[in-house]
Write a protein that holds these residues in place. Structure first.
Motif, PDB file in Angstrom:
ATOM      1  N   ALA A  16      21.682 -27.163  18.409  1.00 36.58           N
ATOM      2  CA  ALA A  16      22.197 -27.211  17.199  1.00 36.58           C
ATOM      3  C   ALA A  16      23.436 -27.603  17.011  1.00 36.58           C
ATOM      4  O   ALA A  16      24.196 -27.601  16.001  1.00 36.58           O
ATOM      5  CB  ALA A  16      22.152 -25.539  16.695  1.00 36.58           C
ATOM      6  N   ASP A  17      24.339 -27.840  18.143  1.00 38.50           N
ATOM      7  CA  ASP A  17      25.710 -28.292  17.895  1.00 38.50           C
ATOM      8  C   ASP A  17      25.890 -29.880  18.183  1.00 38.50           C
ATOM      9  O   ASP A  17      25.402 -30.439  19.031  1.00 38.50           O
ATOM     10  CB  ASP A  17      26.522 -27.844  19.364  1.00 38.50           C
ATOM     11  CG  ASP A  17      28.001 -28.314  19.259  1.00 38.50           C
ATOM     12  OD1 ASP A  17      28.188 -28.767  18.541  1.00 38.50           O
ATOM     13  OD2 ASP A  17      28.634 -27.682  20.576  1.00 38.50           O
ATOM     14  N   THR A  18      25.967 -30.351  16.778  1.00 36.73           N
ATOM     15  CA  THR A  18      25.896 -31.840  16.812  1.00 36.73           C
ATOM     16  C   THR A  18      27.124 -32.548  17.791  1.00 36.73           C
ATOM     17  O   THR A  18      26.767 -33.740  18.063  1.00 36.73           O
ATOM     18  CB  THR A  18      26.379 -32.214  15.253  1.00 36.73           C
ATOM     19  OG1 THR A  18      27.557 -31.566  14.707  1.00 36.73           O
ATOM     20  CG2 THR A  18      25.115 -31.737  14.344  1.00 36.73           C
ATOM     21  N   ALA A  19      27.965 -31.887  18.110  1.00 35.82           N
ATOM     22  CA  ALA A  19      29.057 -32.392  19.038  1.00 35.82           C
ATOM     23  C   ALA A  19      28.284 -32.642  20.225  1.00 35.82           C
ATOM     24  O   ALA A  19      28.813 -33.507  20.883  1.00 35.82           O
ATOM     25  CB  ALA A  19      30.215 -31.508  19.267  1.00 35.82           C
ATOM     26  N   GLN A  20      27.569 -32.159  20.644  1.00 34.26           N
ATOM     27  CA  GLN A  20      26.596 -32.177  22.126  1.00 34.26           C
ATOM     28  C   GLN A  20      25.610 -33.024  21.761  1.00 34.26           C
ATOM     29  O   GLN A  20      25.000 -33.337  22.875  1.00 34.26           O
ATOM     30  CB  GLN A  20      26.095 -30.586  22.549  1.00 34.26           C
ATOM     31  CG  GLN A  20      27.373 -29.839  22.983  1.00 34.26           C
ATOM     32  CD  GLN A  20      26.893 -28.538  23.474  1.00 34.26           C
ATOM     33  OE1 GLN A  20      25.751 -28.315  23.516  1.00 34.26           O
ATOM     34  NE2 GLN A  20      27.778 -27.570  24.001  1.00 34.26           N
ATOM     35  N   ALA A  21      24.879 -33.095  20.667  1.00 36.10           N
ATOM     36  CA  ALA A  21      23.645 -34.123  20.523  1.00 36.10           C
ATOM     37  C   ALA A  21      24.062 -35.861  21.044  1.00 36.10           C
ATOM     38  O   ALA A  21      25.128 -36.209  20.774  1.00 36.10           O
ATOM     39  CB  ALA A  21      23.403 -34.147  19.054  1.00 36.10           C
ATOM     40  N   HIS A  22      23.103 -36.162  21.966  1.00 36.73           N
ATOM     41  CA  HIS A  22      23.109 -37.452  22.230  1.00 36.73           C
ATOM     42  C   HIS A  22      22.432 -38.364  21.299  1.00 36.73           C
ATOM     43  O   HIS A  22      22.540 -39.556  20.859  1.00 36.73           O
ATOM     44  CB  HIS A  22      22.573 -37.640  23.645  1.00 36.73           C
ATOM     45  CG  HIS A  22      23.360 -36.935  24.533  1.00 36.73           C
ATOM     46  ND1 HIS A  22      24.334 -37.386  25.188  1.00 36.73           N
ATOM     47  CD2 HIS A  22      23.029 -35.815  25.306  1.00 36.73           C
ATOM     48  CE1 HIS A  22      25.164 -36.763  26.211  1.00 36.73           C
ATOM     49  NE2 HIS A  22      23.936 -35.738  26.121  1.00 36.73           N
ATOM     50  N   LEU A  23      21.370 -37.729  20.600  1.00 34.28           N
ATOM     51  CA  LEU A  23      20.335 -38.477  19.710  1.00 34.28           C
ATOM     52  C   LEU A  23      20.370 -37.619  18.311  1.00 34.28           C
ATOM     53  O   LEU A  23      20.392 -36.432  18.524  1.00 34.28           O
ATOM     54  CB  LEU A  23      19.043 -38.745  20.015  1.00 34.28           C
ATOM     55  CG  LEU A  23      19.105 -39.806  21.401  1.00 34.28           C
ATOM     56  CD1 LEU A  23      17.832 -39.904  22.129  1.00 34.28           C
ATOM     57  CD2 LEU A  23      19.632 -41.161  20.935  1.00 34.28           C
ATOM     58  N   PHE A  24      19.878 -38.251  17.347  1.00 37.77           N
ATOM     59  CA  PHE A  24      19.461 -37.459  15.933  1.00 37.77           C
ATOM     60  C   PHE A  24      18.121 -38.290  15.722  1.00 37.77           C
ATOM     61  O   PHE A  24      17.951 -39.374  15.471  1.00 37.77           O
ATOM     62  CB  PHE A  24      20.749 -37.659  15.032  1.00 37.77           C
ATOM     63  CG  PHE A  24      21.805 -37.305  15.345  1.00 37.77           C
ATOM     64  CD1 PHE A  24      22.328 -35.666  15.014  1.00 37.77           C
ATOM     65  CD2 PHE A  24      22.879 -38.048  15.903  1.00 37.77           C
ATOM     66  CE1 PHE A  24      23.424 -35.275  15.148  1.00 37.77           C
ATOM     67  CE2 PHE A  24      24.125 -37.531  16.269  1.00 37.77           C
ATOM     68  CZ  PHE A  24      24.573 -36.139  15.663  1.00 37.77           C
TER      69      PHE A  24
END
Length: 104
Positions: A16-24
């Motif tokens: 849920a943390d967009t800073a940790q996301a690699h893909l959306f």
């Protein structure tokens, strides 16, 4: 489309943390346009209503994808951070290569 979306929602890799996301993942269900022949003519205006009357399913799919790309680009800051390079779209039909929103 829905199976992949549900799998991603349940995945232990999801954050849920967009800073940790690699893909959306961009959940756009273009296949909903292709289910129409079950109920009626496949060239009926499924997306856009009267404004796009006479548009083929492929044209309507393009309109739907463009609208989704515009929404993601304008409403969510993550697209602009990478120019959309880390956004995943699922397109199941043979028109996908031709109808993707390149440059958007």
């Amino acid at each position: 489309e829905t199976a992949l979306h549900e799998w991603l929602l349940d995945s232990r890799l999801r954050t849920a943390d967009t800073a940790q996301a690699h893909l959306f993942f961009v959940p756009v269900y273009v296949s909903s346009l292709y289910l129409w022949p079950i109920h009626g003519a496949s060239t009926a205006p499924l997306y856009g209503g009267r404004r796009h009357r006479g548009a083929t399913r492929v044209q309507q799919a393009t309109l739907m994808l463009r609208a989704a790309a515009e929404y993601v680009r304008s409403a969510l800051p993550f697209w602009n951070a990478s120019g959309g390079a880390d956004h995943v779209w699922m397109l199941l039909h043979d028109e996908a290569e031709v109808r993707t929103c390149r440059g958007h």
